[in-house]
Each structure stands twice: as structure tokens, then as C-alpha cells.
Design an enzyme around this catalytic site. Structure first.
Site, PDB file in Angstrom:
ATOM      1  N   ASN A  39       0.843  -1.203   0.000  1.00  0.00           N
ATOM      2  CA  ASN A  39       0.000   0.000   0.000  1.00  0.00           C
ATOM      3  C   ASN A  39       0.873   1.246   0.000  1.00  0.00           C
ATOM      4  OD1 ASN A  39       0.559   0.801   2.836  1.00  0.00           O
ATOM      5  ND2 ASN A  39      -0.422  -1.168   3.254  1.00  0.00           N
ATOM      6  N   ASP A  77      -3.995  -6.021   4.747  1.00  0.00           N
ATOM      7  CA  ASP A  77      -5.053  -6.875   5.290  1.00  0.00           C
ATOM      8  C   ASP A  77      -5.170  -8.192   4.543  1.00  0.00           C
ATOM      9  OD1 ASP A  77      -6.135  -5.358   7.435  1.00  0.00           O
ATOM     10  OD2 ASP A  77      -6.878  -3.920   5.949  1.00  0.00           O
ATOM     11  N   PHE A 107      -3.801   3.006  15.013  1.00  0.00           N
ATOM     12  CA  PHE A 107      -4.179   4.044  14.057  1.00  0.00           C
ATOM     13  C   PHE A 107      -5.331   3.491  13.235  1.00  0.00           C
ATOM     14  CE2 PHE A 107      -1.141   7.606  13.754  1.00  0.00           C
ATOM     15  CZ  PHE A 107      -0.357   7.254  14.842  1.00  0.00           C
TER      16      PHE A 107
HETATM   17  O1  PMT Z   1       3.207   5.977   6.496  1.00  0.00           O
HETATM   18  P1  PMT Z   1       2.619   7.326   6.104  1.00  0.00           P
HETATM   19  O2  PMT Z   1       2.722   7.577   4.623  1.00  0.00           O
HETATM   20  O3  PMT Z   1       3.187   8.436   6.948  1.00  0.00           O
HETATM   21  O4  PMT Z   1       1.056   7.274   6.410  1.00  0.00           O
HETATM   22  C1  PMT Z   1       0.571   7.191   7.702  1.00  0.00           C
HETATM   23  C2  PMT Z   1      -0.652   6.267   7.816  1.00  0.00           C
HETATM   24  C3  PMT Z   1      -1.807   6.878   7.048  1.00  0.00           C
HETATM   25  C4  PMT Z   1      -0.316   4.882   7.255  1.00  0.00           C
HETATM   26  C5  PMT Z   1      -0.989   6.152   9.357  1.00  0.00           C
HETATM   27  O5  PMT Z   1      -1.345   7.406   9.837  1.00  0.00           O
HETATM   28  C6  PMT Z   1      -2.100   5.156   9.606  1.00  0.00           C
HETATM   29  O6  PMT Z   1      -3.283   5.450   9.517  1.00  0.00           O
HETATM   30  N1  PMT Z   1      -1.738   3.875   9.943  1.00  0.00           N
HETATM   31  C7  PMT Z   1      -2.646   2.762  10.132  1.00  0.00           C
HETATM   32  C8  PMT Z   1      -3.011   2.139   8.807  1.00  0.00           C
HETATM   33  C9  PMT Z   1      -3.924   0.947   8.949  1.00  0.00           C
HETATM   34  O7  PMT Z   1      -3.506  -0.155   8.690  1.00  0.00           O
HETATM   35  O8  PMT Z   1      -5.102   1.228   9.438  1.00  0.00           O
HETATM   36  P2  PMT Z   1      -6.322   0.139   9.670  1.00  0.00           P
HETATM   37  O9  PMT Z   1      -7.494   0.961  10.010  1.00  0.00           O
HETATM   38  O10 PMT Z   1      -6.388  -0.785   8.511  1.00  0.00           O
HETATM   39  O11 PMT Z   1      -5.831  -0.710  10.938  1.00  0.00           O
HETATM   40  C10 PMT Z   1      -6.150  -0.364  12.294  1.00  0.00           C
HETATM   41  C11 PMT Z   1      -4.964  -0.717  13.191  1.00  0.00           C
HETATM   42  O12 PMT Z   1      -4.759  -2.139  13.146  1.00  0.00           O
HETATM   43  C12 PMT Z   1      -3.651  -0.077  12.768  1.00  0.00           C
HETATM   44  O13 PMT Z   1      -2.965   0.351  13.919  1.00  0.00           O
HETATM   45  C13 PMT Z   1      -2.926  -1.203  12.049  1.00  0.00           C
HETATM   46  O14 PMT Z   1      -1.507  -1.072  12.198  1.00  0.00           O
HETATM   47  C14 PMT Z   1      -3.427  -2.445  12.760  1.00  0.00           C
HETATM   48  N2  PMT Z   1      -3.509  -3.653  11.906  1.00  0.00           N
HETATM   49  C15 PMT Z   1      -4.120  -3.598  10.699  1.00  0.00           C
HETATM   50  C16 PMT Z   1      -4.203  -4.726   9.921  1.00  0.00           C
HETATM   51  C17 PMT Z   1      -3.629  -5.920  10.392  1.00  0.00           C
HETATM   52  N3  PMT Z   1      -3.678  -7.012   9.658  1.00  0.00           N
HETATM   53  N4  PMT Z   1      -3.024  -5.939  11.591  1.00  0.00           N
HETATM   54  C18 PMT Z   1      -2.980  -4.828  12.371  1.00  0.00           C
HETATM   55  O15 PMT Z   1      -2.443  -4.874  13.479  1.00  0.00           O
END
Ligand code: PMT
Length: 397
Positions: free
Chosen positions: A210, A279, A323
């Protein structure tokens, strides 16, 4: 963010070939808002003129202890007392020896004894001199009195020898100055930060990933170190250089990120999960490059491991900050994720915008706590945002 704004820094420059690099150091310090007063030893003036450093610092350069004019303009005792930090760069074996023995026979060595400000020394000399037990013992003595050092680097030295002794990068000296002068909200804490995307292979040349650049996570890692924490950064593939004074583990796949975190999260105080974990991953990874000819056009994906959920059994006393990358109902969806993943807080950011979030130098969003408390952050540079979020969280850990 200007970490050194208004800070009074006395920069001692001593006589070595690296004295010319004091010019860059003065520029970097003043660029960040510091007021710099340069003190040069007699030997330093053989390598570089006081006028150069006076022009760059826009302050009179002090070269003598008993100079009537400079003493009337800025007395050495008042300079010592008003300083927030004394940096000596480059520092010769001679000045290190004087500091260690309490000799005060020139302006710089006198200032060292007279100031109660923190002292940061960046040595630069020939390797044999640097490794000599006399110099090492003097450094050890100074360390035991609380003096900080930015170690010299290895490489080709001015004398033609190859070895350790080159003045540390100016950026590293400035970073250490920030660390010394920043508030110590996270002193004694162990902080783990994740950054960047994960990258899930399809074949030896293709992968599912991504747009995460890693900027958000790297900013958190740098800032947490400045605030006094011992920081481990676990990063997916990014183009960013290793931040100084931060332990870094580079990984590719989500499984590797999980494995690294399983090693470093137990016993830590805070996990900042800024990484954009993929994901989905290709169900089958081809050992050979998939040929265009005969390719069905379909790649079957399967759910990847959820890292935060998998880590819940290793959480212990750690505060987990997630996040949420959302494009609609940002707050509500983020709060739901926080509950589902058992987090202490989540930072909700809107990733449909180009001027924040993915790859941008800025971000904006809402910090939501599991207690129901919320805090809005306006659009800020990622480093400033990291500072404000950590400031908020440090009071709750
Ligand atoms: O890296 P940059 O270009 O500076 O951009 C920053 C960002 C936009 C990536 C950052 O601010 C951000 O939003 N990071 C989280 C991205 C994400 O995966 O979001 P999510 O809503 O899909 O996941 C929620 C949380 O679960 C996140 O903390 C993620 O790290 C975690 N996760 C997600 C998927 C997965 N399979 N395992 C996880 O632990």
C-alpha cells in the site's frame, strides 16, 4: 517543529581539521531557532577564522579569556550561567583532557567549569589518539559526571589513516542536542513503534502492498527518543533512512512484523502501531515469476494475520495506541476498531485526503481513548503531531 527555539547554546570549537564542520553545525542550530555563541580555542583559529563563525552565528565569537572588549560585551561567567547547553564540536584530546582534569587555562575550559548547563562533546581526532587509554579514561571520567558524547565515526581520516575518529554527522550532533533539551516525558520508558506498509509477495518480483511511506511512524520513533524513551522501530519497506538513536528492525511481510513485535513488545511501556499492515495477501506465492502467457487474470487473496489482535496476550502493562485509516465515518469506525482490537487509544485519520495521511508530510485527526475521552488535532507536520500525541499519552501511561 523548531525544537531549539530560543535555546542558548554555547558552541566550543577546538583545533582539528573538522573545525570547518562547525560552520554547518552553527547553521543547523540557528536554523532551528537556537541563539549560538561560539567560543574558539587558539588552535581552532589556525583552521577557521572567527569571522566565519561570527557571520554564521550573528553573535560575537569569543577567542580570549582576558579580552577587555569581549569581556565587557559578554562576560564569561554570565555566558556560562545563561547557557542552556554547552556543545564542544569538534573536541580534541587536549580539551577532553583539560575538562577531565579541571584545568581552566583558556576561555573554553574555564566556561566548562563555570557552567551548570548540560555538556555535549563530539570528539574528532586520529584513531590512535582516540583509542589511547588516556583519552578513553578521560571520556569515562566525564561520562560519570553526566557529560554526553556523540561518538566519532569510522572512515578515512584527515591524516590518511582509516579508522574511528571522524567527527559525527552534524545531523546527529543536532539530534543529540534536541534530545538533551527536549522535555523528558518518556524518560525510562520502553517504546515500540511500527511504520510503513507491509509487503506480501505474489512471486519473486511482484507484491501486494500500500501507499504508506513510513513518515508517520518514523516521526513517532524520533520524537519518542527525544522525549527520553528507549525506542525500537519495526518498519516495513520504506525509503527513509534509519533515525539516529533508535533501534531499528526492517521487515517485509506482516508475519515478519508480528514476529519482531512478539520479541520486543513484552516488557515495553507503549506500542505505537502506525504501520499500514496489508489486510490481504496472495494465497499462493509462486516460486517462479508468473508468465503473462497463460495467466488467468485472477489472484486469489486471503486474510492476513491481525497483528494487534495477535499481540493482545503479550500486552502486559503496555499502552497500545492503534491508528485507523478511514475514508468514511472516520470517528465511529475508528472507535469500533479500538474496541475490537482491545486498544487503549486509537488515532483516527482520514486517508481520503491528499494533504494528510498516506505519504504526506502532514496529518490531522482525532485521538480517541478507551475511556471515552477524545482530542482533536489540527493539520500539523507529522513530527509535531507525534509530539502532541505523545505528550497527551505520557500523562496516561
Ligand atoms: O506511512 P505514512 O505515509 O506516513 O502514512 C501514515 C498512515 C496513514 C499509514 C498512518 O497514519 C495510519 O493510519 N496507519 C494505520 C493504517 C492501517 O492499517 O489502518 P487500519 O485501520 O487498517 O488498521 C487499524 C490498526 O490495526 C492499525 O494500527 C494497524 O496497524 C493495525 N492492523 C491492521 C491490519 C492488520 N492485519 N493488523 C494490524 O495490526
Amino acid at each position: 517543529m523548531r525544537w531549539l527555539e530560543g535555546k542558548k547554546i554555547v558552541l566550543g570549537v577546538t583545533g582539528g581539521i573538522a573545525a570547518y564542520r562547525a560552520c554547518d553545525l552553527v547553521r543547523e542550530l540557528t536554523k532551528e531557532g537556537a541563539v549560538v555563541n561560539v567560543v574558539m580555542t587558539k588552535a581552532a583559529q589556525e583552521f577557521i577564522t572567527p569571522l566565519t563563525l561570527q557571520t554564521l552565528s550573528q553573535n560575537p565569537v569569543i577567542t580570549e579569556l582576558f579580552n577587555l572588549i569581549s569581556e565587557s560585551r559578554i562576560g564569561h561567567i554570565s555566558l556560562a550561567q545563561s547557557a542552556d547547553l554547552l556543545i564542544v564540536a569538534p573536541a580534541t584530546a587536549n580539551i577532553i583532557g583539560k575538562f577531565a582534569s579541571g584545568i581552566a587555562d583558556d576561555m573554553l575550559s574555564t566556561l566548562y567549569l563555570a557552567t551548570r548547563a548540560p555538556v555535549l562533546i563530539a570528539p574528532a581526532m586520529n584513531e590512535k589518539m582516540y583509542l589511547h587509554p588516556a583519552v578513553q579514561e578521560n571520556m569515562e571520567r566525564l561520562r560519570s559526571r553526566g557529560v554526553c558524547f556523540v561518538d566519532p565515526e569510522a572512515g578515512e581520516l584527515a591524516c590518511g589513516d582509516v579508522g574511528i575518529g571522524r567527527l559525527a554527522e552534524v545531523s546527529k550532533i543536532v539530534e543529540m542536542a534536541r534530545m538533551i533539551l527536549a522535555p523528558d516525558y518518556l524518560k525510562g520508558k520502553r517504546v515500540v513503534v511500527t511504520a510503513g506498509p507491509t509487503s506480501e509477495p505474489l512471486d519473486p518480483v511482484r507484491e501486494v502492498t500500500n501507499r504508506s511511506s513510513g513518515k508517520m511512524g518514523f516521526a513517532f520513533a524520533r520524537v519518542a527518543a527525544r522525549l527520553g524513551a528507549e525506542v525500537t522501530l519495526v518498519s516495513g519497506p520504506t525509503a527513509l533512512p534509519d533515525p539516529p538513536f533508535v533501534g531499528i528492525r526492517r521487515v517485509r511481510r506482516a508475519e515478519e512484523m508480528l514476529q519482531a513485535l512478539e520479541e520486543v513488545v513484552p516488557g515495553s511501556d507503549l506500542l505505537v502501531m502506525a504501520a499500514a499492515v496489508a489486510d490481504f495477501r496472495p494465497k499462493e506465492v509462486s516460486r517462479e515469476k508468473i508468465k503473462k502467457e497463460g495467466f488467468s487474470g485472477v489472484v486469489e487473496l486471503e486474510r492476513n494475520v491481525d497483528i494487534l489482535r495477535s499481540l493482545s496476550s503479550k500486552k502486559g502493562k503496555a499502552f497500545f495506541l492503534g491508528f485507523a485509516a478511514e475514508t468514511e465515518k472516520v470517528r465511529e469506525n475508528a472507535a469500533k476498531k479500538m474496541r475490537e482490537k482491545g486498544l487503549d487509544a486509537i488515532f483516527a485519520n482520514d486517508v481520503s485526503r491528499d494533504d494528510i495521511g498516506f505519504s504526506s508530510d502532514h496529518n490531522q485527526g482525532t485521538l480517541i481513548f478507551s475511556t471515552g475521552e477524545e482530542k482533536e488535532f489540527p493539520r500539523l507536520e507529522k513530527e509535531e503531531l507525534a509530539f502532541r500525541v505523545l505528550e497527551e499519552i505520557s500523562g496516561k501511561m
